[in-house]
Motif scaffolding. Structure first.
Motif, PDB file in Angstrom:
ATOM      1  N   LEU A   8       0.793  -1.229   0.000  1.00 25.35           N
ATOM      2  CA  LEU A   8       0.000   0.000   0.000  1.00 25.35           C
ATOM      3  C   LEU A   8       0.825   1.280   0.000  1.00 25.35           C
ATOM      4  CD1 LEU A   8      -2.667  -1.111   2.607  1.00 25.35           C
ATOM      5  CD2 LEU A   8      -2.985  -0.913   0.140  1.00 25.35           C
ATOM      6  N   ILE A   9       2.040   1.220   0.524  1.00 24.47           N
ATOM      7  CA  ILE A   9       2.873   2.418   0.677  1.00 24.47           C
ATOM      8  C   ILE A   9       4.250   2.172   0.087  1.00 24.47           C
ATOM      9  CG2 ILE A   9       3.890   4.064   2.310  1.00 24.47           C
ATOM     10  CD1 ILE A   9       0.872   4.038   2.554  1.00 24.47           C
ATOM     11  N   ASN A  10       4.655   3.019  -0.826  1.00 20.55           N
ATOM     12  CA  ASN A  10       6.016   2.976  -1.352  1.00 20.55           C
ATOM     13  C   ASN A  10       6.788   4.098  -0.664  1.00 20.55           C
ATOM     14  OD1 ASN A  10       8.409   3.250  -2.836  1.00 20.55           O
ATOM     15  ND2 ASN A  10       7.435   2.410  -4.670  1.00 20.55           N
ATOM     16  N   LEU A  11       7.362   3.765   0.481  1.00 21.28           N
ATOM     17  CA  LEU A  11       8.045   4.754   1.300  1.00 21.28           C
ATOM     18  C   LEU A  11       9.248   5.347   0.578  1.00 21.28           C
ATOM     19  CD1 LEU A  11       8.340   6.262   3.953  1.00 21.28           C
ATOM     20  CD2 LEU A  11       9.559   4.265   4.864  1.00 21.28           C
ATOM     21  N   GLN A  12       9.999   4.522  -0.100  1.00 16.99           N
ATOM     22  CA  GLN A  12      11.187   5.001  -0.804  1.00 16.99           C
ATOM     23  C   GLN A  12      10.811   6.066  -1.838  1.00 16.99           C
ATOM     24  OE1 GLN A  12      13.561   1.931  -2.590  1.00 16.99           O
ATOM     25  NE2 GLN A  12      14.870   3.371  -3.657  1.00 16.99           N
ATOM     26  N   GLU A  13       9.783   5.807  -2.610  1.00 14.70           N
ATOM     27  CA  GLU A  13       9.332   6.770  -3.618  1.00 14.70           C
ATOM     28  C   GLU A  13       8.881   8.078  -2.970  1.00 14.70           C
ATOM     29  OE1 GLU A  13       5.365   6.935  -6.202  1.00 14.70           O
ATOM     30  OE2 GLU A  13       6.652   5.244  -6.758  1.00 14.70           O
ATOM     31  N   ALA A  14       8.145   7.965  -1.888  1.00 18.21           N
ATOM     32  CA  ALA A  14       7.666   9.165  -1.196  1.00 18.21           C
ATOM     33  C   ALA A  14       8.836   9.984  -0.657  1.00 18.21           C
ATOM     34  CB  ALA A  14       6.724   8.776  -0.066  1.00 18.21           C
ATOM     35  N   LEU A  15       9.794   9.309  -0.068  1.00 17.11           N
ATOM     36  CA  LEU A  15      10.948  10.020   0.483  1.00 17.11           C
ATOM     37  C   LEU A  15      11.774  10.686  -0.612  1.00 17.11           C
ATOM     38  CD1 LEU A  15      12.048   7.651   3.374  1.00 17.11           C
ATOM     39  CD2 LEU A  15      11.064   9.949   3.569  1.00 17.11           C
ATOM     40  N   GLU A  16      11.873  10.048  -1.760  1.00 14.84           N
ATOM     41  CA  GLU A  16      12.599  10.661  -2.879  1.00 14.84           C
ATOM     42  C   GLU A  16      11.939  11.983  -3.283  1.00 14.84           C
ATOM     43  OE1 GLU A  16      12.866   7.706  -5.966  1.00 14.84           O
ATOM     44  OE2 GLU A  16      14.227   6.464  -4.774  1.00 14.84           O
ATOM     45  N   ARG A  17      10.609  12.023  -3.275  1.00 13.17           N
ATOM     46  CA  ARG A  17       9.886  13.253  -3.602  1.00 13.17           C
ATOM     47  C   ARG A  17      10.161  14.358  -2.584  1.00 13.17           C
ATOM     48  NH1 ARG A  17       5.013  10.205  -4.147  1.00 13.17           N
ATOM     49  NH2 ARG A  17       4.870   9.534  -6.277  1.00 13.17           N
ATOM     50  N   LEU A  18      10.483  13.940  -1.357  1.00 13.65           N
ATOM     51  CA  LEU A  18      10.665  14.893  -0.260  1.00 13.65           C
ATOM     52  C   LEU A  18      12.139  15.085   0.097  1.00 13.65           C
ATOM     53  CD1 LEU A  18       7.788  13.538   2.019  1.00 13.65           C
ATOM     54  CD2 LEU A  18       7.718  15.563   0.542  1.00 13.65           C
ATOM     55  N   ASP A  19      13.025  14.812  -0.847  1.00 12.62           N
ATOM     56  CA  ASP A  19      14.470  14.940  -0.623  1.00 12.62           C
ATOM     57  C   ASP A  19      14.920  14.147   0.602  1.00 12.62           C
ATOM     58  OD1 ASP A  19      14.918  16.532  -2.875  1.00 12.62           O
ATOM     59  OD2 ASP A  19      14.434  18.361  -1.759  1.00 12.62           O
ATOM     60  N   ASN A  20      14.339  12.962   0.786  1.00 15.07           N
ATOM     61  CA  ASN A  20      14.666  12.060   1.893  1.00 15.07           C
ATOM     62  C   ASN A  20      14.495  12.698   3.270  1.00 15.07           C
ATOM     63  OD1 ASN A  20      15.291   9.652   0.431  1.00 15.07           O
ATOM     64  ND2 ASN A  20      17.087  10.744  -0.332  1.00 15.07           N
ATOM     65  N   ASP A  21      13.556  13.611   3.374  1.00 15.91           N
ATOM     66  CA  ASP A  21      13.272  14.297   4.638  1.00 15.91           C
ATOM     67  C   ASP A  21      12.213  13.510   5.415  1.00 15.91           C
ATOM     68  OD1 ASP A  21      12.511  15.994   6.718  1.00 15.91           O
ATOM     69  OD2 ASP A  21      12.660  17.800   5.467  1.00 15.91           O
ATOM     70  N   ALA A  71      -2.858  13.814  -1.411  1.00 19.13           N
ATOM     71  CA  ALA A  71      -2.211  13.413  -0.157  1.00 19.13           C
ATOM     72  C   ALA A  71      -1.663  11.998  -0.272  1.00 19.13           C
ATOM     73  CB  ALA A  71      -3.206  13.508   1.001  1.00 19.13           C
ATOM     74  N   ALA A  72      -2.416  11.111  -0.890  1.00 16.75           N
ATOM     75  CA  ALA A  72      -1.970   9.727  -1.059  1.00 16.75           C
ATOM     76  C   ALA A  72      -0.698   9.678  -1.903  1.00 16.75           C
ATOM     77  CB  ALA A  72      -3.075   8.887  -1.695  1.00 16.75           C
ATOM     78  N   ARG A  73      -0.661  10.453  -2.970  1.00 14.04           N
ATOM     79  CA  ARG A  73       0.546  10.482  -3.815  1.00 14.04           C
ATOM     80  C   ARG A  73       1.761  10.953  -3.032  1.00 14.04           C
ATOM     81  NH1 ARG A  73      -1.966  12.296  -9.212  1.00 14.04           N
ATOM     82  NH2 ARG A  73      -2.282  10.262 -10.149  1.00 14.04           N
ATOM     83  N   GLN A  74       1.590  12.003  -2.251  1.00 16.07           N
ATOM     84  CA  GLN A  74       2.706  12.533  -1.457  1.00 16.07           C
ATOM     85  C   GLN A  74       3.256  11.475  -0.506  1.00 16.07           C
ATOM     86  OE1 GLN A  74       3.885  15.444  -3.076  1.00 16.07           O
ATOM     87  NE2 GLN A  74       4.533  15.754  -0.995  1.00 16.07           N
ATOM     88  N   LEU A  75       2.373  10.627   0.005  1.00 16.19           N
ATOM     89  CA  LEU A  75       2.778   9.621   0.990  1.00 16.19           C
ATOM     90  C   LEU A  75       3.235   8.316   0.344  1.00 16.19           C
ATOM     91  CD1 LEU A  75      -0.042  10.176   3.614  1.00 16.19           C
ATOM     92  CD2 LEU A  75       2.349  10.925   3.740  1.00 16.19           C
ATOM     93  N   GLY A  76       3.185   8.241  -0.970  1.00 20.56           N
ATOM     94  CA  GLY A  76       3.566   7.003  -1.648  1.00 20.56           C
ATOM     95  C   GLY A  76       2.487   5.945  -1.578  1.00 20.56           C
ATOM     96  N   ALA A  77       1.268   6.354  -1.282  1.00 23.33           N
ATOM     97  CA  ALA A  77       0.130   5.422  -1.214  1.00 23.33           C
ATOM     98  C   ALA A  77      -0.445   5.281  -2.626  1.00 23.33           C
ATOM     99  CB  ALA A  77      -0.912   5.925  -0.223  1.00 23.33           C
ATOM    100  N   ASN A  78       0.317   4.622  -3.476  1.00 22.80           N
ATOM    101  CA  ASN A  78      -0.002   4.577  -4.904  1.00 22.80           C
ATOM    102  C   ASN A  78      -1.306   3.865  -5.247  1.00 22.80           C
ATOM    103  OD1 ASN A  78       2.317   6.076  -5.371  1.00 22.80           O
ATOM    104  ND2 ASN A  78       3.580   4.257  -5.580  1.00 22.80           N
ATOM    105  N   PRO A  79      -1.652   2.743  -4.608  1.00 25.77           N
ATOM    106  CA  PRO A  79      -2.944   2.124  -4.946  1.00 25.77           C
ATOM    107  C   PRO A  79      -4.130   3.057  -4.655  1.00 25.77           C
ATOM    108  CG  PRO A  79      -1.541   0.540  -3.839  1.00 25.77           C
ATOM    109  CD  PRO A  79      -0.862   1.885  -3.723  1.00 25.77           C
ATOM    110  N   LEU A  80      -4.098   3.723  -3.514  1.00 25.29           N
ATOM    111  CA  LEU A  80      -5.166   4.673  -3.180  1.00 25.29           C
ATOM    112  C   LEU A  80      -5.185   5.831  -4.174  1.00 25.29           C
ATOM    113  CD1 LEU A  80      -7.408   5.816  -1.409  1.00 25.29           C
ATOM    114  CD2 LEU A  80      -5.628   6.694   0.142  1.00 25.29           C
ATOM    115  N   ALA A  81      -4.016   6.371  -4.490  1.00 26.14           N
ATOM    116  CA  ALA A  81      -3.944   7.489  -5.437  1.00 26.14           C
ATOM    117  C   ALA A  81      -4.476   7.087  -6.812  1.00 26.14           C
ATOM    118  CB  ALA A  81      -2.504   7.992  -5.546  1.00 26.14           C
ATOM    119  N   ALA A  82      -4.146   5.884  -7.256  1.00 29.65           N
ATOM    120  CA  ALA A  82      -4.579   5.435  -8.589  1.00 29.65           C
ATOM    121  C   ALA A  82      -6.095   5.280  -8.666  1.00 29.65           C
ATOM    122  CB  ALA A  82      -3.895   4.113  -8.935  1.00 29.65           C
TER     123      ALA A  82
END
Length: 129
Positions: A8-21, A71-82
């Motif tokens: 449900l969550i792609n944490l790595q992808e989300a962190l990349e969007r946020l400069d690993n913050d 919000a789902a996209r920002q968090l890497g919640a790709n199934p929900l976002a799709a």
């Protein structure tokens, strides 16, 4: 927070969007978990309004689901976002979808989004511990 990727969550992808913050990610997670704006009954009500709309679109429903999708996209919640994106496109009239189209049944799609939202919330809670 666990540094992992789940179904449900792609944490790595989300962190990349946020400069690993990770601190910023946790702020976003907390905001998502505290959000009382996305309510199941309101989403169902807006979907019914869409079905009753003579124009075949419903801007209020589109705006409501757009917020969850973003919000789902920002968090890497790709199934929900799709799935939310599918609904938004239908509500904006960019894609077809009514009860007579089995692959784009809006009533069913709303239930899919609501179920994914609940599962995503649970996964975010699990990951944040």
């Amino acid at each position: 927070m666990e540094n992992s990727t789940s179904e449900l969550i792609n944490l790595q992808e989300a962190l990349e969007r946020l400069d690993n913050d990770m601190g910023l990610y946790m702020i976003l997670v907390d905001a998502f978990l505290q959000d009382t704006v996305f309510q199941a009954e309101k989403m169902r009500e807006l979907e019914r309004a869409f079905r009753d709309s003579p124009s075949g679109e419903c801007l209020e429903a589109a705006q409501y689901i757009h917020r969850v999708k973003g919000a789902a996209r920002q968090l890497g919640a790709n199934p929900l976002a799709a799935e939310a994106q599918k609904l938004e496109d239908i509500f904006r009239g960019k894609a077809k979808g009514h009860l007579h189209e089995p692959d784009m049944n809006t009533e069913t799609l709303v239930e899919v989004v609501l179920d994914l939202h609940l599962k995503t919330v649970e996964e975010l809670k699990r990951l944040s511990n």
